[in-house]
Every structure is written in C-alpha cells, then in structure tokens.
Design a protein around this motif. Sequence first.
Motif, PDB file in Angstrom:
ATOM      1  N   VAL A  14      65.758  68.604  73.480  1.00  0.00           N
ATOM      2  CA  VAL A  14      64.766  69.663  73.259  1.00  0.00           C
ATOM      3  C   VAL A  14      64.107  69.471  71.897  1.00  0.00           C
ATOM      4  CG1 VAL A  14      64.468  72.147  72.879  1.00  0.00           C
ATOM      5  CG2 VAL A  14      65.812  71.329  74.823  1.00  0.00           C
ATOM      6  N   GLU A  15      64.905  69.203  70.884  1.00  0.00           N
ATOM      7  CA  GLU A  15      64.357  68.986  69.546  1.00  0.00           C
ATOM      8  C   GLU A  15      63.455  67.749  69.511  1.00  0.00           C
ATOM      9  OE1 GLU A  15      64.402  71.091  66.943  1.00  0.00           O
ATOM     10  OE2 GLU A  15      65.360  72.404  68.406  1.00  0.00           O
ATOM     11  N   ASP A  16      63.835  66.694  70.201  1.00  0.00           N
ATOM     12  CA  ASP A  16      62.991  65.493  70.281  1.00  0.00           C
ATOM     13  C   ASP A  16      61.659  65.822  70.937  1.00  0.00           C
ATOM     14  OD1 ASP A  16      64.997  64.025  69.107  1.00  0.00           O
ATOM     15  OD2 ASP A  16      65.643  63.046  70.974  1.00  0.00           O
ATOM     16  N   PHE A  17      61.709  66.592  72.034  1.00  0.00           N
ATOM     17  CA  PHE A  17      60.484  66.998  72.731  1.00  0.00           C
ATOM     18  C   PHE A  17      59.595  67.820  71.809  1.00  0.00           C
ATOM     19  CE2 PHE A  17      58.206  70.311  75.036  1.00  0.00           C
ATOM     20  CZ  PHE A  17      57.413  69.552  75.864  1.00  0.00           C
ATOM     21  N   ARG A  18      60.177  68.791  71.137  1.00  0.00           N
ATOM     22  CA  ARG A  18      59.406  69.661  70.246  1.00  0.00           C
ATOM     23  C   ARG A  18      58.798  68.880  69.093  1.00  0.00           C
ATOM     24  NH1 ARG A  18      62.687  74.683  68.465  1.00  0.00           N
ATOM     25  NH2 ARG A  18      60.667  75.133  67.570  1.00  0.00           N
ATOM     26  N   PHE A  19      59.576  67.992  68.479  1.00  0.00           N
ATOM     27  CA  PHE A  19      59.070  67.211  67.354  1.00  0.00           C
ATOM     28  C   PHE A  19      57.922  66.307  67.795  1.00  0.00           C
ATOM     29  CE2 PHE A  19      58.970  63.457  64.628  1.00  0.00           C
ATOM     30  CZ  PHE A  19      58.758  64.059  63.400  1.00  0.00           C
ATOM     31  N   LYS A  20      58.093  65.605  68.913  1.00  0.00           N
ATOM     32  CA  LYS A  20      57.045  64.718  69.408  1.00  0.00           C
ATOM     33  C   LYS A  20      55.798  65.519  69.779  1.00  0.00           C
ATOM     34  CE  LYS A  20      55.481  60.683  70.658  1.00  0.00           C
ATOM     35  NZ  LYS A  20      55.223  59.636  69.677  1.00  0.00           N
ATOM     36  N   SER A  21      55.987  66.677  70.396  1.00  0.00           N
ATOM     37  CA  SER A  21      54.849  67.542  70.742  1.00  0.00           C
ATOM     38  C   SER A  21      54.089  67.942  69.487  1.00  0.00           C
ATOM     39  CB  SER A  21      55.329  68.789  71.482  1.00  0.00           C
ATOM     40  OG  SER A  21      55.897  68.456  72.716  1.00  0.00           O
TER      41      SER A  21
ATOM     42  N   LEU B 244      26.013  62.159  65.374  1.00  0.00           N
ATOM     43  CA  LEU B 244      26.474  62.060  66.758  1.00  0.00           C
ATOM     44  C   LEU B 244      26.302  60.670  67.351  1.00  0.00           C
ATOM     45  CD1 LEU B 244      25.082  65.472  68.022  1.00  0.00           C
ATOM     46  CD2 LEU B 244      27.356  64.941  67.149  1.00  0.00           C
ATOM     47  N   SER B 245      26.123  59.711  66.493  1.00  0.00           N
ATOM     48  CA  SER B 245      26.052  58.316  66.940  1.00  0.00           C
ATOM     49  C   SER B 245      26.448  57.429  65.770  1.00  0.00           C
ATOM     50  CB  SER B 245      24.639  57.972  67.435  1.00  0.00           C
ATOM     51  OG  SER B 245      23.699  58.111  66.383  1.00  0.00           O
ATOM     52  N   GLY B 246      26.616  56.168  66.079  1.00  0.00           N
ATOM     53  CA  GLY B 246      26.969  55.229  65.022  1.00  0.00           C
ATOM     54  C   GLY B 246      28.455  54.937  64.961  1.00  0.00           C
ATOM     55  N   VAL B 247      28.824  54.192  63.946  1.00  0.00           N
ATOM     56  CA  VAL B 247      30.198  53.714  63.788  1.00  0.00           C
ATOM     57  C   VAL B 247      31.183  54.868  63.583  1.00  0.00           C
ATOM     58  CG1 VAL B 247      31.715  52.318  62.337  1.00  0.00           C
ATOM     59  CG2 VAL B 247      29.426  51.497  62.884  1.00  0.00           C
ATOM     60  N   LYS B 248      30.827  55.835  62.726  1.00  0.00           N
ATOM     61  CA  LYS B 248      31.732  56.963  62.477  1.00  0.00           C
ATOM     62  C   LYS B 248      31.978  57.762  63.758  1.00  0.00           C
ATOM     63  CE  LYS B 248      30.611  57.862  57.634  1.00  0.00           C
ATOM     64  NZ  LYS B 248      30.051  58.861  56.701  1.00  0.00           N
ATOM     65  N   TRP B 249      30.909  58.019  64.503  1.00  0.00           N
ATOM     66  CA  TRP B 249      31.045  58.783  65.740  1.00  0.00           C
ATOM     67  C   TRP B 249      31.892  58.017  66.758  1.00  0.00           C
ATOM     68  CZ3 TRP B 249      30.843  63.546  67.250  1.00  0.00           C
ATOM     69  CH2 TRP B 249      30.842  63.832  68.617  1.00  0.00           C
ATOM     70  N   SER B 250      31.641  56.746  66.908  1.00  0.00           N
ATOM     71  CA  SER B 250      32.412  55.936  67.854  1.00  0.00           C
ATOM     72  C   SER B 250      33.895  55.921  67.493  1.00  0.00           C
ATOM     73  CB  SER B 250      31.878  54.505  67.904  1.00  0.00           C
ATOM     74  OG  SER B 250      30.575  54.486  68.433  1.00  0.00           O
ATOM     75  N   ALA B 251      34.190  55.810  66.210  1.00  0.00           N
ATOM     76  CA  ALA B 251      35.580  55.821  65.762  1.00  0.00           C
ATOM     77  C   ALA B 251      36.227  57.178  66.032  1.00  0.00           C
ATOM     78  CB  ALA B 251      35.662  55.475  64.279  1.00  0.00           C
ATOM     79  N   ALA B 252      35.478  58.249  65.808  1.00  0.00           N
ATOM     80  CA  ALA B 252      36.010  59.595  66.051  1.00  0.00           C
ATOM     81  C   ALA B 252      36.266  59.827  67.535  1.00  0.00           C
ATOM     82  CB  ALA B 252      35.043  60.647  65.502  1.00  0.00           C
ATOM     83  N   VAL B 253      35.364  59.363  68.369  1.00  0.00           N
ATOM     84  CA  VAL B 253      35.542  59.508  69.819  1.00  0.00           C
ATOM     85  C   VAL B 253      36.764  58.715  70.280  1.00  0.00           C
ATOM     86  CG1 VAL B 253      34.542  58.937  72.077  1.00  0.00           C
ATOM     87  CG2 VAL B 253      33.127  60.031  70.319  1.00  0.00           C
ATOM     88  N   GLU B 254      36.919  57.511  69.768  1.00  0.00           N
ATOM     89  CA  GLU B 254      38.079  56.696  70.133  1.00  0.00           C
ATOM     90  C   GLU B 254      39.383  57.348  69.663  1.00  0.00           C
ATOM     91  OE1 GLU B 254      39.865  52.186  69.636  1.00  0.00           O
ATOM     92  OE2 GLU B 254      37.846  52.614  68.924  1.00  0.00           O
ATOM     93  N   ARG B 255      39.372  57.876  68.444  1.00  0.00           N
ATOM     94  CA  ARG B 255      40.574  58.542  67.923  1.00  0.00           C
ATOM     95  C   ARG B 255      40.932  59.753  68.783  1.00  0.00           C
ATOM     96  NH1 ARG B 255      41.270  61.516  62.024  1.00  0.00           N
ATOM     97  NH2 ARG B 255      43.481  62.011  62.268  1.00  0.00           N
ATOM     98  N   HIS B 256      39.915  60.540  69.132  1.00  0.00           N
ATOM     99  CA  HIS B 256      40.163  61.720  69.964  1.00  0.00           C
ATOM    100  C   HIS B 256      40.689  61.316  71.339  1.00  0.00           C
ATOM    101  CE1 HIS B 256      39.245  65.044  72.689  1.00  0.00           C
ATOM    102  NE2 HIS B 256      39.588  65.789  71.654  1.00  0.00           N
ATOM    103  N   SER B 257      40.087  60.310  71.926  1.00  0.00           N
ATOM    104  CA  SER B 257      40.517  59.831  73.242  1.00  0.00           C
ATOM    105  C   SER B 257      41.967  59.342  73.197  1.00  0.00           C
ATOM    106  CB  SER B 257      39.593  58.716  73.721  1.00  0.00           C
ATOM    107  OG  SER B 257      39.995  58.229  74.967  1.00  0.00           O
ATOM    108  N   ASP B 258      42.306  58.597  72.174  1.00  0.00           N
ATOM    109  CA  ASP B 258      43.674  58.096  72.019  1.00  0.00           C
ATOM    110  C   ASP B 258      44.668  59.246  71.833  1.00  0.00           C
ATOM    111  OD1 ASP B 258      42.677  55.521  72.226  1.00  0.00           O
ATOM    112  OD2 ASP B 258      42.859  55.081  70.085  1.00  0.00           O
ATOM    113  N   ALA B 259      44.295  60.228  71.008  1.00  0.00           N
ATOM    114  CA  ALA B 259      45.181  61.366  70.745  1.00  0.00           C
ATOM    115  C   ALA B 259      45.382  62.197  72.019  1.00  0.00           C
ATOM    116  CB  ALA B 259      44.616  62.239  69.625  1.00  0.00           C
ATOM    117  N   TYR B 260      44.313  62.422  72.742  1.00  0.00           N
ATOM    118  CA  TYR B 260      44.419  63.189  73.979  1.00  0.00           C
ATOM    119  C   TYR B 260      45.248  62.425  75.014  1.00  0.00           C
ATOM    120  CZ  TYR B 260      43.179  65.938  78.060  1.00  0.00           C
ATOM    121  OH  TYR B 260      43.247  66.710  79.193  1.00  0.00           O
ATOM    122  N   GLY B 261      45.017  61.134  75.120  1.00  0.00           N
ATOM    123  CA  GLY B 261      45.783  60.308  76.048  1.00  0.00           C
ATOM    124  C   GLY B 261      47.267  60.320  75.732  1.00  0.00           C
ATOM    125  N   ALA B 262      47.608  60.262  74.443  1.00  0.00           N
ATOM    126  CA  ALA B 262      49.009  60.302  74.036  1.00  0.00           C
ATOM    127  C   ALA B 262      49.631  61.656  74.379  1.00  0.00           C
ATOM    128  CB  ALA B 262      49.142  60.015  72.535  1.00  0.00           C
TER     129      ALA B 262
END
Length: 77
Positions: free
Chosen positions: A13-20, A43-61
């Motif tokens: 349970v603690e492992d689940f909570r910590f990872k969550s 809303l475009s460019g390198v910064k935006w693309s990096a932010a979208v990728e980071r968000h996608s990765d975080a949501y996927g995880a």
Amino acid sequence: MSLSGEISKTSAVEDFRFKSYELLLELDAANNKMMMLVSARELSGVKWSAAVERHSDAYGAWISHMNEYSGSNPFTS
C-alpha cells in the motif's frame, strides 16, 4: 493473516501511494508548464513540443500505474 503478511500488505500500500504521489507530482508539473506556455502564447515551437511530450509521458506513466491495479483495490487486496 500473519504478521509478515500484514507487513507485506502495508508495504504494498505504501509503495502504491508513494508511486502515485511521485507520478502525480510530475503530471502536475507538466500541466503547469503547459499552462505557463499557453499564458505566454507560446503554442508552437521547441518549448511547446517539449511540454507536450513531457505531459504525454507523465499521463502515460500515470495510466500505466493505474492499470497495474485494474480490477483490484491496492488498499484492500
């Protein structure tokens, strides 16, 4: 349930909570970064693309973590 079984359950349970918590912190940070870019009208460019990728990765995880417990409750199993 034996003492070792109870300790194992508590540890799981603690492992689940910590990872969550860890995954939600990253997802929140990714959301905040995107909102900052929206506010700055970047809303475009390198910064935006990096932010979208980071968000996608975080949501996927986060979804992957939740799917590990699909059909079960880590607090009662």
